[in-house]
Design a protein around this motif. Structure first.
Motif, PDB file in Angstrom:
ATOM      1  N   PHE A  42       0.928  -1.158   0.008  1.00  0.00           N
ATOM      2  CA  PHE A  42      -0.074  -0.079  -0.208  1.00  0.00           C
ATOM      3  C   PHE A  42       1.001   1.230   0.135  1.00  0.00           C
ATOM      4  CE2 PHE A  42      -1.968  -3.494   2.661  1.00  0.00           C
ATOM      5  CZ  PHE A  42      -3.199  -3.800   1.799  1.00  0.00           C
ATOM      6  N   GLU A  46      -2.963   7.152   2.350  1.00  0.00           N
ATOM      7  CA  GLU A  46      -4.227   7.451   1.526  1.00  0.00           C
ATOM      8  C   GLU A  46      -4.527   6.191   0.951  1.00  0.00           C
ATOM      9  OE1 GLU A  46      -6.362  10.007   2.201  1.00  0.00           O
ATOM     10  OE2 GLU A  46      -4.596  10.584   3.455  1.00  0.00           O
ATOM     11  N   ARG A  47      -3.713   5.338   0.183  1.00  0.00           N
ATOM     12  CA  ARG A  47      -3.860   4.302  -0.343  1.00  0.00           C
ATOM     13  C   ARG A  47      -4.423   3.182   0.201  1.00  0.00           C
ATOM     14  NH1 ARG A  47      -5.953   2.681  -5.173  1.00  0.00           N
ATOM     15  NH2 ARG A  47      -5.629   0.584  -5.318  1.00  0.00           N
ATOM     16  N   HIS A  50      -7.947   3.974   1.453  1.00  0.00           N
ATOM     17  CA  HIS A  50      -8.911   3.619   0.562  1.00  0.00           C
ATOM     18  C   HIS A  50      -9.132   2.090   0.203  1.00  0.00           C
ATOM     19  CE1 HIS A  50     -10.971   3.745  -3.289  1.00  0.00           C
ATOM     20  NE2 HIS A  50      -9.971   3.064  -3.871  1.00  0.00           N
ATOM     21  N   GLU A  51      -7.990   1.354   0.456  1.00  0.00           N
ATOM     22  CA  GLU A  51      -7.987  -0.077   0.408  1.00  0.00           C
ATOM     23  C   GLU A  51      -8.955  -0.878   1.240  1.00  0.00           C
ATOM     24  OE1 GLU A  51      -7.143  -2.348  -2.103  1.00  0.00           O
ATOM     25  OE2 GLU A  51      -6.598  -0.671  -3.445  1.00  0.00           O
TER      26      GLU A  51
END
Length: 181
Positions: A42, A46-47, A50-51
């Motif tokens: 990741f 932020e990623r 989101h995941e």
């Protein structure tokens, strides 16, 4: 050693639901992996958020599908929904506390679909006379998910056993939502 992505998302979501400002080092430790592995999977906070959000919403959609909300007595459908979704209560708690996720159009669209399906169950229940009509169906949906998040936090903190979550949720929710003559 292979890394189980779902386990990492669950561990990260559990930690972040209680400690939204947890550092990536803490998240990696909670997931039982190195920070380098976390960043490889990741790339950036932020990623990761989101995941986790996407994973949580997919688990919720699957729970709604399993509960067959459009079938049978609406009160029984609420009980089926609770049975199917309680295992994901910690993920719902994460979603409840991570408001930044709802700046993402795909997250918002998924949440809106889930909320609409549950609100439709309550509207169906109101139309059949099972649920109180003075409480808007959309608000009943919101109240259900708020209680579900509360179950997630209570389980995390050791105040409630997961096996008692379905009963706690359904008894409290239905105690206020069911129409009494």
């Amino acid at each position: 050693m292979a890394t189980d992505r779902d386990s990492i998302l669950l561990a990260a979501g559990g930690l972040l639901s209680r400690q939204p400002a947890a550092a990536m080092d803490e998240i990696a430790r909670a997931a039982g992996i190195s920070r380098a592995t976390l960043h490889r999977l990741f790339p950036g906070r932020e990623r990761l958020l989101h995941e986790i959000g996407t994973y949580a919403l997919s688990r919720m959609e699957a729970a709604l599908d399993a509960a067959a909300l459009d079938e049978g007595d609406p009160i029984d459908a609420v009980r089926r929904l609770a049975d199917a979704i309680i295992p994901h209560a910690e993920l719902v708690a994460f979603l409840s506390g991570e408001a930044r996720l709802f700046e993402d159009d795909t997250i918002t669209a998924s949440w809106d679909r889930i909320d609409a399906r549950v609100a439709a169950l309550f509207l169906r229940g109101q139309q059949s006379g099972a649920f109180r009509i003075e409480l808007p169906a959309a608000w009943l949906s919101e109240a259900f998910f708020d209680l579900l998040a509360g179950v997630g936090w209570a389980v995390q903190d050791g105040r409630l056993a997961l096996r008692d979550g379905t009963r706690a949720l359904t008894e409290l929710f239905l105690g206020g939502a069911v129409r009494r003559d």
